[in-house]
Design an enzyme around this catalytic site. Structure first.
Site: not given
Length: 198
Positions: A149, A167
Site C-alpha cells: 500500500d 483497493d
C-alpha cells in the site's frame, strides 16, 4: 390429414430447436463479449496496480513518505499483512484464508456477470472493477504474502489506512454496485406504481 399433422408437428419441433439453438448461440456470444471486455478492463488495471507497486517497492524504503499534497495526500510505503484496517494481520492462517476468499469472490463475479441483463452495463463495469482489484491484491498475497500500500490520505492527525490502485478499484466498484441497486429498486417501485394505477 395425418401426414399433414405429422409434418406440422415436425416443423414446429424444428422451429423450437432452431429458436433454442439461436438463443443459446446469442447468449454464448454475449457472454464471451462480456468476458473479453472484463479481460481488457482487468489488464489495464492490473498493469497500473502492479507497475505502481513495483515502482514504490524499488524506489521507497519501507515507511518512507513523500508529500504530494502537503497536509492531505502523501505517498507512504507500507505493507499490509491483513485485510482492510489490518484485520487478521497476525493470524497464522491469513495467507491461505485471503487467497481462498479472493478466488471464491472472483469466481462468483465471473458467474454473476454471465447472468446480468444486457441493460445492466453499470453493474457489469462495477463488477469488473471489483474483480480487477481482487486480482491485483491476490497477486501480492501469492507473491509476497502481504499487500503493498502507498496511497496515504489524511487530515491533520487523522489518517485513512493506506491503500493502492487495486483497493481503489474495489471501492469504486462497490460504490457503483450500490448505485445500481438503488436504481434497480427505484425503477421497480416506479413500475409497480404504474401497474397499480392501471
Amino acid at each position: 390429414p395425418q401426414a399433414i399433422d405429422n409434418l406440422t408437428a415436425q416443423q414446429k419441433e424444428f422451429d423450437v430447436k432452431f429458436f433454442a439453438s439461436h438463443v443459446t448461440r446469442r447468449a454464448y456470444r454475449e457472454a464471451m463479449k462480456r468476458y473479453y471486455t472484463l479481460s481488457a478492463i482487468s489488464l489495464v488495471l492490473l498493469i497500473l496496480d502492479q507497475a505502481s507497486k513495483l515502482y514504490v517497492d524499488a524506489n521507497f524504503r519501507l515507511h518512507e513518505t513523500v508529500p504530494v499534497i502537503r497536509g492531505f495526500f502523501h505517498l507512504t510505503y507500507v505493507r499490509n499483512k491483513g485485510a482492510a484496517f489490518g484485520i487478521l494481520s497476525d493470524n497464522a492462517i491469513r495467507i491461505p484464508f485471503f487467497i481462498t476468499v479472493s478466488i471464491i469472490a472472483m469466481l462468483g463475479i465471473l458467474w454473476y456477470i454471465k447472468r446480468l441483463r444486457e441493460d445492466q452495463k453499470l453493474a457489469f463495469f462495477a463488477l469488473s472493477l471489483v474483480f480487477s482489484g481482487a486480482f491485483g491484491n491476490l497477486i501480492d498475497r501469492i507473491r509476497l504474502g502481504e499487500v503493498i500500500d502507498f496511497l496515504d490520505v489524511f487530515w491533520q492527525r487523522h489518517h485513512w489506512p493506506a491503500f493502492n490502485v487495486a483497493d481503489s478499484a474495489i471501492t469504486i466498484g462497490v460504490t457503483l454496485l450500490f448505485i445500481e441497486m438503488w436504481r434497480e429498486d427505484r425503477n421497480k417501485s416506479k413500475s409497480e406504481k404504474k401497474e397499480s394505477t392501471l
